[in-house]
Design an enzyme around this catalytic site. Structure first.
Site, short mmCIF file in Angstrom:
data_model
loop_
_atom_site.label_atom_id
_atom_site.label_comp_id
_atom_site.label_asym_id
_atom_site.label_seq_id
_atom_site.Cartn_x
_atom_site.Cartn_y
_atom_site.Cartn_z
CB ILE A 189 -0.93 -0.01 1.23
CG1 ILE A 189 -1.93 -1.18 1.13
CG2 ILE A 189 -1.68 1.30 1.39
CD1 ILE A 189 -2.76 -1.44 2.39
CE1 TYR A 192 -2.25 -4.67 11.74
CE2 TYR A 192 -4.48 -5.53 11.52
CZ TYR A 192 -3.41 -4.81 11.01
OH TYR A 192 -3.52 -4.21 9.76
CE LYS A 224 -2.90 -1.22 11.37
NZ LYS A 224 -2.13 -0.23 10.62
CB SER A 275 -6.88 -2.25 9.68
OG SER A 275 -7.49 -3.50 9.39
N1 LIG Z 1 -3.06 -5.53 3.30
C1 LIG Z 1 -4.18 -5.35 3.98
O1 LIG Z 1 -5.17 -6.09 3.78
C2 LIG Z 1 -4.31 -4.26 4.98
C3 LIG Z 1 -5.60 -3.97 5.46
C4 LIG Z 1 -5.76 -2.95 6.37
C5 LIG Z 1 -4.66 -2.23 6.81
N2 LIG Z 1 -3.42 -2.55 6.34
C6 LIG Z 1 -2.30 -1.75 6.83
O2 LIG Z 1 -1.62 -1.20 5.74
C7 LIG Z 1 -0.27 -0.97 6.10
C8 LIG Z 1 0.64 -1.49 5.00
O3 LIG Z 1 0.44 -2.85 4.83
P1 LIG Z 1 0.64 -3.59 3.43
O4 LIG Z 1 -0.53 -4.47 3.27
O5 LIG Z 1 1.02 -2.67 2.36
O6 LIG Z 1 1.88 -4.51 3.84
P2 LIG Z 1 3.29 -4.80 3.17
O7 LIG Z 1 3.87 -5.88 4.01
O8 LIG Z 1 3.17 -5.00 1.71
O9 LIG Z 1 4.06 -3.43 3.40
C9 LIG Z 1 4.42 -3.00 4.67
C10 LIG Z 1 5.58 -2.04 4.55
O10 LIG Z 1 5.87 -1.52 5.84
C11 LIG Z 1 7.25 -1.68 6.07
N3 LIG Z 1 7.46 -1.75 7.49
C12 LIG Z 1 7.05 -2.70 8.35
N4 LIG Z 1 7.48 -2.42 9.58
C13 LIG Z 1 8.18 -1.26 9.51
C14 LIG Z 1 8.86 -0.47 10.44
N5 LIG Z 1 8.95 -0.81 11.73
N6 LIG Z 1 9.45 0.67 10.01
C15 LIG Z 1 9.36 1.02 8.71
N7 LIG Z 1 8.75 0.31 7.77
C16 LIG Z 1 8.17 -0.83 8.17
C17 LIG Z 1 7.63 -2.92 5.30
O11 LIG Z 1 9.00 -2.99 5.06
C18 LIG Z 1 6.83 -2.68 4.02
O12 LIG Z 1 7.50 -1.79 3.15
C19 LIG Z 1 -0.07 -1.62 7.47
O13 LIG Z 1 -0.13 -0.61 8.46
C20 LIG Z 1 -1.27 -2.54 7.59
O14 LIG Z 1 -1.64 -2.71 8.95
C21 LIG Z 1 -3.22 -3.54 5.44
#
Ligand SMILES: NC(=O)c1ccc[n+]([C@@H]2O[C@H](COP(=O)([O-])OP(=O)(O)OC[C@H]3O[C@@H](n4cnc5c(N)ncnc54)[C@H](O)[C@@H]3O)[C@@H](O)[C@H]2O)c1
Length: 288
Positions: free
Chosen positions: A55, A193, A197, A180
């Site tokens: 994202i 988690y 959120k 989320s």
């Molecule tokens: N994918 C989903 O379905 C979903 C749904 C709701 C919310 N989210 C939220 O969206 C956000 C991004 O998730 P995503 O799905 O793109 O996941 P992803 O794993 O593809 O990307 C996560 C990114 O965050 C980075 N990251 C993780 N921990 C970190 C830290 N301590 N410091 C700096 N960077 C860090 C990772 O290296 C990666 O670049 C998260 O906060 C997640 O909770 C995701």
């Protein structure tokens, strides 16, 4: 420079510049040219945490296509280098640095990197999030609580406090947190988690109230299930796509790009009277 030209010649100049970038794929070039002409975020600087994939990466690309200089980060140098190279090859203004958002010295480095560009910062998008636990909430160790709340909730607030003077210098700004649907509709075995959120929704409201007098808007997006590496762990949970289709009205999982346009909008002046909102991006669910 192109910016000093009258609007008609400026548009032509962007088009010619795009046509000369023959190493950039045509679809990307057409999209960039289209975005260049509006340039709703031109001359703005955006810091995006957790932005080397998923994202965050989609948001970084979208904001840069809309004219912002974007500073990306995540925990590994190789991932930062790869993401920066990919976006720069698309003709976008992007730099990056390693930043574990839970580490104060890394946040300092991120702020310094962002200030290299325009000596000010306009947007902060907090995407980095972790979930190291699939299991019972009350069985979670103190270490797990500290990690999840530290990265998901505390770090956005601490990073914003470091960036704030540089946003105030610019006369205002926009912050977007990434919550989320788990905040509203708890996912089983992800209690800590889910809680983190939900806390972000409250953080959004409190910060919006505190920062409104400074002209800084704070909103959050609330994604549903988005196809990224993050939801791999969902494979351990008792869901299938058809179960999810009963919950999500649009009958598909989200793509990272589904979360990008709304963030660009929230950063832009089109959203200048919107703050303190938690906006769901989940393909509609009557349960939310
Ligand atoms: N994918 C989903 O379905 C979903 C749904 C709701 C919310 N989210 C939220 O969206 C956000 C991004 O998730 P995503 O799905 O793109 O996941 P992803 O794993 O593809 O990307 C996560 C990114 O965050 C980075 N990251 C993780 N921990 C970190 C830290 N301590 N410091 C700096 N960077 C860090 C990772 O290296 C990666 O670049 C998260 O906060 C997640 O909770 C995701």
């Amino acid at each position: 420079t192109a910016r000093q030209l009258p609007p008609m010649f400026r548009a032509l100049s962007w088009t010619l510049r795009g046509l000369h970038c023959s190493s950039i794929p045509l679809s990307t070039r057409m999209f960039s040219e289209r975005a260049d002409k509006s340039r709703s975020l031109a001359d703005k600087v955006a810091v995006i945490t957790g932005s080397t994939k998923g994202i965050g990466f989609a948001i970084a690309r979208h904001l840069a296509q809309n004219g912002a200089h974007v500073v990306i980060c995540s925990r590994k140098q190789w991932n930062v280098d790869q993401a920066v190279t990919t976006l720069q090859k698309e003709g976008l203004s992007v730099t990056g640095t390693v930043c574990h958002v839970g580490k104060a010295e890394d946040r300092d480095r991120l702020v310094a990197k962002a200030l290299e560009h325009h000596k000010g910062i306009d947007f902060l998008v907090c995407v980095a999030g972790v979930n190291p636990l699939v299991g019972s909430t009350l069985g979670a160790s103190e270490q797990v609580w500290d990690k999840i709340l530290g990265v998901n909730v505390k770090a956005p607030a601490l990073l914003l406090s470091q960036l704030l003077p540089h946003m105030e210098n610019r006369g205002g700004g926009s912050v977007v947190l990434v919550s989320s649907v788990a905040a509203y509709m708890p996912i089983s075995k992800l209690g800590v988690y889910n809680t983190s959120k939900t806390a972000l929704l409250g953080l959004c409201k409190s910060l919006a109230m505190e920062l409104a007098p400074k002209g800084i808007r704070v909103n959050s997006i609330v994604p549903g299930l988005i196809k990224t590496d993050f939801i791999q762990m969902e494979k351990t949970l008792p869901y299938t796509l058809s179960d999810l289709n009963k919950i999500y009205g649009l009958q598909r999982l989200g793509e990272p790009e589904d979360c990008a346009g709304i963030v660009s909008f929230l950063c832009s002046s089109d959203a200048s009277y919107i703050t303190g909102e938690n906006i769901t991006v989940a393909g509609y669910s009557p349960k939310l």
